[in-house]
Design a protein around this motif. Structure first.
Motif, short mmCIF file in Angstrom:
data_model
loop_
_atom_site.label_atom_id
_atom_site.label_comp_id
_atom_site.label_asym_id
_atom_site.label_seq_id
_atom_site.Cartn_x
_atom_site.Cartn_y
_atom_site.Cartn_z
N ALA A 1 -5.49 6.69 7.08
CA ALA A 1 -5.76 6.72 8.33
C ALA A 1 -5.84 5.47 9.16
O ALA A 1 -5.57 5.64 10.41
CB ALA A 1 -7.26 7.16 8.44
N LEU A 2 -5.50 4.54 8.38
CA LEU A 2 -5.40 3.19 9.39
C LEU A 2 -3.77 2.99 9.88
O LEU A 2 -2.96 3.07 8.92
CB LEU A 2 -5.51 1.87 8.32
CG LEU A 2 -7.00 1.74 7.87
CD1 LEU A 2 -7.15 0.39 6.91
CD2 LEU A 2 -7.82 1.45 9.14
N GLN A 3 -3.66 2.66 10.91
CA GLN A 3 -2.37 2.55 11.71
C GLN A 3 -2.00 1.10 11.06
O GLN A 3 -2.62 0.30 11.00
CB GLN A 3 -2.45 2.54 13.20
CG GLN A 3 -1.09 2.84 13.51
CD GLN A 3 -1.16 2.88 15.13
OE1 GLN A 3 -1.98 2.86 15.77
NE2 GLN A 3 0.05 3.09 15.72
N GLY A 4 -0.75 1.15 10.69
CA GLY A 4 -0.15 -0.17 9.96
C GLY A 4 -0.25 -0.36 8.58
O GLY A 4 0.11 -1.44 7.93
N ALA A 5 -0.93 0.70 7.81
CA ALA A 5 -1.02 0.43 6.18
C ALA A 5 -0.33 1.60 5.79
O ALA A 5 -0.20 2.72 6.40
CB ALA A 5 -2.57 0.63 5.96
N LEU A 6 -0.01 1.26 4.55
CA LEU A 6 0.72 2.39 3.93
C LEU A 6 0.54 2.24 2.37
O LEU A 6 0.86 1.15 1.79
CB LEU A 6 2.30 2.33 4.06
CG LEU A 6 3.23 3.14 3.33
CD1 LEU A 6 2.97 4.76 3.78
CD2 LEU A 6 4.78 2.75 3.34
N VAL A 7 -0.12 3.20 1.95
CA VAL A 7 -0.26 3.46 0.32
C VAL A 7 1.04 3.73 -0.47
O VAL A 7 1.41 4.91 -0.20
CB VAL A 7 -1.33 4.36 0.04
CG1 VAL A 7 -1.67 4.38 -1.49
CG2 VAL A 7 -2.76 3.94 0.69
N VAL A 8 1.48 2.79 -1.15
CA VAL A 8 2.70 2.78 -1.81
C VAL A 8 2.57 3.55 -3.22
O VAL A 8 3.78 3.97 -3.85
CB VAL A 8 3.50 1.75 -1.60
CG1 VAL A 8 4.11 1.12 -0.21
CG2 VAL A 8 2.79 0.58 -2.51
#
Length: 129
Positions: free
Chosen positions: A24-31
């Motif tokens: 839900a955080l803009q700018g974060a991506l769980v890879v």
């Protein structure tokens, strides 16, 4: 470019909850999500994360060795250790292993989310410069 985050914990429920929260955080991506150190190392080498959130007490004492290996990568990620048990000893161990910090899982939202948001802002400022 988003902040790439790798999650490592043997508790699948915790991983799922944290992944949804970070998603839900803009700018974060769980890879990726890993459940043990072998899986985590393979994912880290493949995804080249910027940040690793890792359970301090992975089975078979995997966390210390994994942290050392991650720190030797060509572009080592920042590491934050997590645990259900908060203590000065765990904080000291985390520091000795080269982690950015240690966070009690119960304080994840209060302590870690603001730090991740600051890393995202830092990354966006660097890209804009």
């Amino acid at each position: 470019m988003p902040l790439k985050i790798l999650l490592i914990d043997n508790n699948r429920v915790f991983l799922s909850a944290v992944s949804q929260l970070l998603g839900a955080l803009q700018g974060a991506l769980v890879v990726g999500q890993a459940h043990d150190s072998d899986e985590a190392l393979a994912l880290a080498q493949h995804t080249q994360p910027d940040l690793v959130l890792m359970e301090l007490a992975l089975p078979n004492a995997g966390s210390p060795e994994l942290a050392r290996t991650l720190r030797q990568m060509p572009h080592p990620p920042r590491i934050v250790f997590l645990s259900m048990h908060s203590s000065d000893l765990y904080s000291d161990i985390s520091s000795d292993l080269g982690a950015e910090s240690f966070v009690d899982k119960a304080e994840f939202v209060v302590k870690l989310l603001p730090a991740i948001e600051a890393l995202i802002a830092e990354r966006q400022a660097a890209v804009a410069a």
